[in-house]
Write a protein that holds these residues in place. Sequence first.
Motif, PDB file in Angstrom:
ATOM      1  N   ARG A 107     -26.757 -21.180  -8.666  1.00 12.31           N
ATOM      2  CA  ARG A 107     -27.847 -21.082  -7.835  1.00 12.31           C
ATOM      3  C   ARG A 107     -27.813 -21.994  -6.853  1.00 12.31           C
ATOM      4  N   ASN A 170     -39.775  -7.354  -7.556  1.00 14.95           N
ATOM      5  CA  ASN A 170     -38.890  -8.394  -6.296  1.00 14.95           C
ATOM      6  C   ASN A 170     -38.693  -7.583  -5.034  1.00 14.95           C
ATOM      7  N   CYS A 185     -38.099 -11.849  -2.202  1.00 14.25           N
ATOM      8  CA  CYS A 185     -39.301 -12.570  -3.073  1.00 14.25           C
ATOM      9  C   CYS A 185     -38.938 -11.839  -4.258  1.00 14.25           C
ATOM     10  N   VAL A 186     -39.036 -13.045  -5.316  1.00 16.32           N
ATOM     11  CA  VAL A 186     -38.688 -12.569  -6.711  1.00 16.32           C
ATOM     12  C   VAL A 186     -39.695 -12.987  -7.616  1.00 16.32           C
ATOM     13  N   GLY A 187     -39.945 -12.252  -8.744  1.00 15.21           N
ATOM     14  CA  GLY A 187     -40.790 -12.537  -9.696  1.00 15.21           C
ATOM     15  C   GLY A 187     -42.021 -12.381  -9.526  1.00 15.21           C
ATOM     16  N   ARG A 277     -39.387 -16.076 -19.666  1.00 14.45           N
ATOM     17  CA  ARG A 277     -39.943 -15.577 -18.019  1.00 14.45           C
ATOM     18  C   ARG A 277     -39.627 -16.717 -16.809  1.00 14.45           C
ATOM     19  N   HIS A 278     -39.775 -18.043 -17.201  1.00 15.73           N
ATOM     20  CA  HIS A 278     -39.668 -19.232 -16.314  1.00 15.73           C
ATOM     21  C   HIS A 278     -38.339 -19.200 -15.716  1.00 15.73           C
ATOM     22  N   TYR A 280     -36.562 -16.204 -15.030  1.00 12.95           N
ATOM     23  CA  TYR A 280     -36.317 -15.176 -14.289  1.00 12.95           C
ATOM     24  C   TYR A 280     -35.939 -15.264 -12.734  1.00 12.95           C
ATOM     25  N   SER A 281     -36.699 -16.190 -11.789  1.00 16.09           N
ATOM     26  CA  SER A 281     -36.430 -16.374 -10.493  1.00 16.09           C
ATOM     27  C   SER A 281     -34.790 -16.962 -10.291  1.00 16.09           C
ATOM     28  N   GLN A 282     -34.537 -17.911 -11.052  1.00 20.09           N
ATOM     29  CA  GLN A 282     -33.353 -18.604 -11.135  1.00 20.09           C
ATOM     30  C   GLN A 282     -32.351 -17.520 -11.311  1.00 20.09           C
ATOM     31  N   LEU A 285     -32.202 -14.529  -8.399  1.00 15.29           N
ATOM     32  CA  LEU A 285     -31.511 -15.201  -7.065  1.00 15.29           C
ATOM     33  C   LEU A 285     -30.012 -15.576  -7.418  1.00 15.29           C
TER      34      LEU A 285
END
Length: 305
Positions: A107, A170, A185-187, A277-278, A280-282, A285
Amino acid sequence: MTNPLARIESHPHEAKRLIGINYDQFLALVSLAEKRHREKQAEIEKNKVRIIAKGGGRKPEMSPKEGICLCLVYIRQKPIFEILGLLFDISKTKANDAFNYWVDILREILPASQIEEASVDSQKYQELQQMLSEYELIVDSAEQATARPVDYQEQKRYYSGKKKMHTLKNQFIVLPGGEDIVDICVGMLGKTSDINLFRVFRDTRNKFADSQRFIGDKAYIGDDAITTPHKKRKNTEISEFQKQENKQLSSRRIAVEHMICRVKIFRVASEKFRLARHRYSQVILAVCGLIRLRLNRLVSLTINT
């Protein structure tokens, strides 16, 4: 059981099928990731209070190259961590730890979009905004199933009436022809409509020039900045000219669908998301960064395929 790293080293042509990128791209990625790994370890060493002499203690069970391969295998194939541990001859806990460590490094070294890559330099960012304003960018969103939250109020926030399940959404903005990911834009919550996602994301971040134009599907009807297809009203038909315009618009807009399809080649981004779930964005992306690596769109890491 064959180690995936040994397999792609003995059969480089299979790398893309197993880890999502070709062998040359993998080697370049390993080189960049190892450099960042050494930097992180040096930072840890600087702040460490030593009890034993430097060089002592238990040796790592995996090399950086194996750790990166493990991370890519999970992202591409999404096995359970017990199977991932068997493949690399480690425990499922260590497989999980290795994945989380190396996905964070991926990332850091793989910008997920053009805007993220240019944001570190204000001049480059302004030049990018100016360049983008010359195009009609294509926008669309995609949903991914996630585990149902335990709390009922949380369930309502994540429930998507369109998909009839709990999802995360997303939004992708890409160049004409799907040449690169401009922004993502994610999550976001599954119940968020496409047009509200676009308005909130665009207006709060101010990432594009005021004159920037976009192309979207019927979900974006109502925003002046987006060119959308003609919509048939109740008990009426659209004209042949409007049908032809819709067809031309669809042929241009399909590029964003192809980009979303490339992202979903990586199973962690297409199947039900089962990690915390925390994370997910990582993870998503990082997948977008790998897509840009596949397309040779990273300024810091250009590979000839």
